[in-house]
Design an enzyme around this catalytic site. Sequence first.
Site, PDB file in Angstrom:
ATOM      1  N   CYS A   2       0.851  -1.183   0.000  1.00 51.23           N
ATOM      2  CA  CYS A   2       0.000   0.000   0.000  1.00 51.23           C
ATOM      3  C   CYS A   2       0.896   1.245   0.000  1.00 51.23           C
ATOM      4  O   CYS A   2       1.969   1.237   0.585  1.00 51.23           O
ATOM      5  CB  CYS A   2      -0.936   0.113   1.195  1.00 51.23           C
ATOM      6  SG  CYS A   2      -2.032  -1.276   1.395  1.00 51.23           S
ATOM      7  N   ARG A  26       3.492  -0.179  -5.019  1.00 50.32           N
ATOM      8  CA  ARG A  26       3.307  -0.748  -3.676  1.00 50.32           C
ATOM      9  C   ARG A  26       1.988  -1.507  -3.537  1.00 50.32           C
ATOM     10  O   ARG A  26       1.707  -2.101  -2.496  1.00 50.32           O
ATOM     11  CB  ARG A  26       3.349   0.371  -2.627  1.00 50.32           C
ATOM     12  CG  ARG A  26       4.637   1.144  -2.628  1.00 50.32           C
ATOM     13  CD  ARG A  26       4.618   2.193  -1.544  1.00 50.32           C
ATOM     14  NE  ARG A  26       4.579   1.573  -0.241  1.00 50.32           N
ATOM     15  CZ  ARG A  26       5.652   1.173   0.425  1.00 50.32           C
ATOM     16  NH1 ARG A  26       6.839   1.348  -0.079  1.00 50.32           N
ATOM     17  NH2 ARG A  26       5.530   0.608   1.606  1.00 50.32           N
ATOM     18  N   TRP A  73      -2.959  -2.651  -1.532  1.00 52.45           N
ATOM     19  CA  TRP A  73      -2.721  -4.070  -1.748  1.00 52.45           C
ATOM     20  C   TRP A  73      -3.443  -4.759  -0.599  1.00 52.45           C
ATOM     21  O   TRP A  73      -3.032  -4.669   0.553  1.00 52.45           O
ATOM     22  CB  TRP A  73      -1.225  -4.370  -1.715  1.00 52.45           C
ATOM     23  CG  TRP A  73      -0.895  -5.780  -2.083  1.00 52.45           C
ATOM     24  CD1 TRP A  73      -0.699  -6.273  -3.338  1.00 52.45           C
ATOM     25  CD2 TRP A  73      -0.719  -6.891  -1.193  1.00 52.45           C
ATOM     26  NE1 TRP A  73      -0.423  -7.624  -3.284  1.00 52.45           N
ATOM     27  CE2 TRP A  73      -0.422  -8.029  -1.978  1.00 52.45           C
ATOM     28  CE3 TRP A  73      -0.787  -7.048   0.186  1.00 52.45           C
ATOM     29  CZ2 TRP A  73      -0.197  -9.291  -1.431  1.00 52.45           C
ATOM     30  CZ3 TRP A  73      -0.564  -8.302   0.734  1.00 52.45           C
ATOM     31  CH2 TRP A  73      -0.265  -9.402  -0.085  1.00 52.45           C
ATOM     32  N   ASN A  99      -0.966   2.204   5.809  1.00 50.83           N
ATOM     33  CA  ASN A  99      -0.201   1.114   5.204  1.00 50.83           C
ATOM     34  C   ASN A  99       0.335   0.268   6.348  1.00 50.83           C
ATOM     35  O   ASN A  99       1.029   0.778   7.215  1.00 50.83           O
ATOM     36  CB  ASN A  99       0.950   1.707   4.377  1.00 50.83           C
ATOM     37  CG  ASN A  99       1.989   0.667   4.016  1.00 50.83           C
ATOM     38  OD1 ASN A  99       1.662  -0.508   3.847  1.00 50.83           O
ATOM     39  ND2 ASN A  99       3.226   1.087   3.910  1.00 50.83           N
ATOM     40  N   GLY A 100      -0.022  -1.014   6.338  1.00 52.67           N
ATOM     41  CA  GLY A 100       0.448  -1.904   7.403  1.00 52.67           C
ATOM     42  C   GLY A 100      -0.670  -2.827   7.838  1.00 52.67           C
ATOM     43  O   GLY A 100      -1.685  -2.956   7.152  1.00 52.67           O
ATOM     44  N   GLU A 480      15.276 -18.598  -9.905  1.00 49.65           N
ATOM     45  CA  GLU A 480      15.028 -17.183 -10.179  1.00 49.65           C
ATOM     46  C   GLU A 480      14.348 -17.009 -11.549  1.00 49.65           C
ATOM     47  O   GLU A 480      13.409 -16.231 -11.697  1.00 49.65           O
ATOM     48  CB  GLU A 480      16.339 -16.387 -10.115  1.00 49.65           C
ATOM     49  CG  GLU A 480      16.272 -14.947 -10.585  1.00 49.65           C
ATOM     50  CD  GLU A 480      15.208 -14.115  -9.888  1.00 49.65           C
ATOM     51  OE1 GLU A 480      14.665 -14.523  -8.860  1.00 49.65           O
ATOM     52  OE2 GLU A 480      14.892 -13.032 -10.426  1.00 49.65           O
ATOM     53  N   LYS A 484      10.688 -15.340 -12.266  1.00 49.47           N
ATOM     54  CA  LYS A 484      10.503 -14.195 -13.159  1.00 49.47           C
ATOM     55  C   LYS A 484       9.391 -14.483 -14.174  1.00 49.47           C
ATOM     56  O   LYS A 484       8.504 -13.678 -14.395  1.00 49.47           O
ATOM     57  CB  LYS A 484      11.823 -13.905 -13.870  1.00 49.47           C
ATOM     58  CG  LYS A 484      12.151 -12.501 -14.135  1.00 49.47           C
ATOM     59  CD  LYS A 484      12.708 -11.704 -12.986  1.00 49.47           C
ATOM     60  CE  LYS A 484      11.915 -11.734 -11.722  1.00 49.47           C
ATOM     61  NZ  LYS A 484      12.655 -11.303 -10.553  1.00 49.47           N
ATOM     62  N   GLU A 487       5.903 -14.807 -12.509  1.00 42.01           N
ATOM     63  CA  GLU A 487       5.474 -13.551 -11.895  1.00 42.01           C
ATOM     64  C   GLU A 487       4.865 -12.584 -12.904  1.00 42.01           C
ATOM     65  O   GLU A 487       3.835 -11.973 -12.636  1.00 42.01           O
ATOM     66  CB  GLU A 487       6.709 -12.912 -11.232  1.00 42.01           C
ATOM     67  CG  GLU A 487       6.459 -11.608 -10.530  1.00 42.01           C
ATOM     68  CD  GLU A 487       7.720 -11.070  -9.843  1.00 42.01           C
ATOM     69  OE1 GLU A 487       8.834 -11.470 -10.228  1.00 42.01           O
ATOM     70  OE2 GLU A 487       7.584 -10.247  -8.933  1.00 42.01           O
ATOM     71  N   HIS A 503      12.654 -37.852 -10.543  1.00 41.39           N
ATOM     72  CA  HIS A 503      12.208 -38.410  -9.267  1.00 41.39           C
ATOM     73  C   HIS A 503      10.742 -38.068  -8.989  1.00 41.39           C
ATOM     74  O   HIS A 503      10.304 -38.109  -7.837  1.00 41.39           O
ATOM     75  CB  HIS A 503      13.112 -37.911  -8.136  1.00 41.39           C
ATOM     76  CG  HIS A 503      14.524 -38.426  -8.255  1.00 41.39           C
ATOM     77  ND1 HIS A 503      14.864 -39.744  -8.058  1.00 41.39           N
ATOM     78  CD2 HIS A 503      15.672 -37.799  -8.620  1.00 41.39           C
ATOM     79  CE1 HIS A 503      16.162 -39.910  -8.251  1.00 41.39           C
ATOM     80  NE2 HIS A 503      16.681 -38.735  -8.617  1.00 41.39           N
ATOM     81  N   LYS A 598       5.453  -4.233  -4.915  1.00 40.97           N
ATOM     82  CA  LYS A 598       6.919  -4.232  -4.991  1.00 40.97           C
ATOM     83  C   LYS A 598       7.564  -4.426  -3.620  1.00 40.97           C
ATOM     84  O   LYS A 598       8.502  -5.198  -3.472  1.00 40.97           O
ATOM     85  CB  LYS A 598       7.377  -2.899  -5.584  1.00 40.97           C
ATOM     86  CG  LYS A 598       8.879  -2.745  -5.664  1.00 40.97           C
ATOM     87  CD  LYS A 598       9.388  -3.199  -6.996  1.00 40.97           C
ATOM     88  CE  LYS A 598      10.883  -3.155  -7.094  1.00 40.97           C
ATOM     89  NZ  LYS A 598      11.392  -4.290  -7.870  1.00 40.97           N
TER      90      LYS A 598
HETATM   91  O1  M6R Z   1      12.764  -5.870  -1.461  1.00 43.47           O
HETATM   92  P1  M6R Z   1      13.153  -7.306  -1.321  1.00 43.47           P
HETATM   93  O2  M6R Z   1      14.321  -7.688  -2.132  1.00 43.47           O
HETATM   94  O3  M6R Z   1      13.357  -7.702   0.128  1.00 43.47           O
HETATM   95  O4  M6R Z   1      11.909  -8.114  -1.842  1.00 43.47           O
HETATM   96  C1  M6R Z   1      11.864  -9.508  -1.786  1.00 43.47           C
HETATM   97  C2  M6R Z   1      10.805 -10.048  -2.706  1.00 43.47           C
HETATM   98  O5  M6R Z   1       9.552  -9.572  -2.348  1.00 43.47           O
HETATM   99  C3  M6R Z   1      11.080  -9.674  -4.172  1.00 43.47           C
HETATM  100  O6  M6R Z   1      12.353 -10.086  -4.568  1.00 43.47           O
HETATM  101  C4  M6R Z   1      10.039 -10.323  -5.093  1.00 43.47           C
HETATM  102  O7  M6R Z   1      10.194 -11.697  -5.075  1.00 43.47           O
HETATM  103  C5  M6R Z   1      10.154  -9.750  -6.502  1.00 43.47           C
HETATM  104  N1  M6R Z   1       8.876  -9.253  -6.923  1.00 43.47           N
HETATM  105  C6  M6R Z   1      10.566 -10.763  -7.507  1.00 43.47           C
HETATM  106  O8  M6R Z   1      10.681 -10.208  -8.768  1.00 43.47           O
END
Ligand code: M6R
Length: 603
Positions: A2, A26, A73, A99-100, A480, A484, A487, A503, A598
Amino acid sequence: MCGIVGVIGKSAKEIVLNGLTNLEYRGYDSAGIYLNDLQGHQYLTKTVGRINNLKAKMLPDEEGLVGIGHTRWATHGKPTVNNAHPQFDQIKRFYMVHNGVIENYQELKEKYLKGVELQSNTDTEILVQLVSQIVQKKQVDPFTALKAALAEVRGSYAIILIDNLKPDHLFIAKNKSPLMLGLGKGFNLVASDSLSVLDQTKEFIDLQDGEVGDITKNHIHIEKLTGEKVTPKSYQLKIDPSQVSKGPYDFYMLKEICEQPNVLRRLTQLYLDENGNPQVDQQITSVLAQADHLYIFAAGTSYHAGLVGKLLFEHFAQIPTEVDFASEAGYHFPMLSQKPVFIFLSQSGETADSRVVLQEAIKRKIPSLTLTNVPNSTLAREASYAMALEAGPEIAVASTKAYTAQLAVEAVLAKAVGMKLQHKEAHDFDLRHELAIAAEGIEQIISAKAKIEQVANTYLLPSRNAFYIGRGIDYPLALEAALKLKEVSYIQTEGFAAAELKHGTISLIEQKTPVIALVNDPVTADLLRGNIQEVLARGANVIAIASEQLAHENDDVILPTVNYYLTPLISVVVAQLLAYYASKNKGLDVDKPRNLAKSVTVE
Ligand code: M6R
């Protein structure tokens, strides 16, 4: 999660809406704005979806000299208009953006709000109703009431509150969620992130946990919840506005992918001298060199960077390294060695899961180091030491350049500590040279992006699922790469240690299932080719991404040669581009994938 923004003393509508647009990273499932013109007119608008919906719903003559806004969010309650912020009390006197997470909101509701008719399912409404009850029952001013309400609260919050009987004040509070003040001439701003209001001011104050404030257009009063007055220090934010603009790119994600060679060059300048010797704070190197075990904590992409970090620290510094999901370690602490050092990896420096572990480390007096892209973030401030990733603002929700920066800084640290411990591997590792080659390698990949787009279109777009496989250093990379792709393109993708498929998971391979094979590990390259044959035999469409010296004739992407320990810097760029084009060519919002945010400031 948020984003909140507030302004007092200046035409507020445009500033709040622009601020919210900049804060959309956010959270972006619903939004709202409250404006008050200080002459008896007030306007509240809330919508589901993006800030553009909010703009479209507002009438042209709605304006205010004070305003607050929120982009959400959802945590408590679905993304609906009623659950969008600002939340208000039952007499519609108080308006709040938050926010929180108020963890004990149920308890507060049962204890203090019996008989109050609630309009939403949010924890925030409980708080604003509670403030209102305190004002009415105890006949106190709103600032006193806010402090009294917060004394009852457990949880995280960044709050802006307006009392429409005293609309020339913004009341603010912070605990665990970021909040800053932007200082103007004859006006003041409050925001979750300074970049969101950078067009209005460059002078900021970072609020600290446990601080509350009473802000007018010309005056700032900050105190601790305990009543102690605070004299805040402001600072000038030095940032080039082009860093936060999209420039000629369709999406921030592509811009940020393309910035990676320069990020590596910047880090080389910052952390390695002309002879390639690491330039790292001696205290950091010494503390790490004394550790008998390193523990890396992170989430998501940063966790994957940690997995590569483990290989770097174990090879160059020869210190055993464990990598844990911060979210798990926070409540199931790992068994520790005699002399542990904790390393936190976080692009934002605000990830709540990591903060829980850091708090525990502080309690146990364990030395800690944060690697972050946001130097004055919470994790940077609270750890014993911090190092900057210097990747520049990362706006796209999918992390790209922060990942490569994390790998590069981990490599610098591994070399620095390894040299201090006099390990030959570290001395012989010409990191300055290797990073220069990696930067050029990334440039080559980027210039061949049309080919990568074609691969994405042919194999990924028609598919609902996909696999990345790799061995050795390619395994964490496969994780990773899979994150990506899923996501941003919503193609269900799993990353696998290649030999593990047989397996069990190989049962998921069907005709044309895309299997993207990463071939950078010379030790297991032949075995990996065998794993490729196994999935080919079951009908998979294999996309092979191989480094030059291990490549076969028909491989799809040939990667320029770099040091084995830096191969993820190159391969990840192919994975990022595949994800980018899969998302873009499906017509999705690449920078803001559904359901995400984010900066993940809730647990
Ligand atoms: O700000 P951070 O690196 O601590 O965030 C961790 C994850 O939330 C962040 O890497 C998330 O997985 C990304 N959206 C991936 O692209």
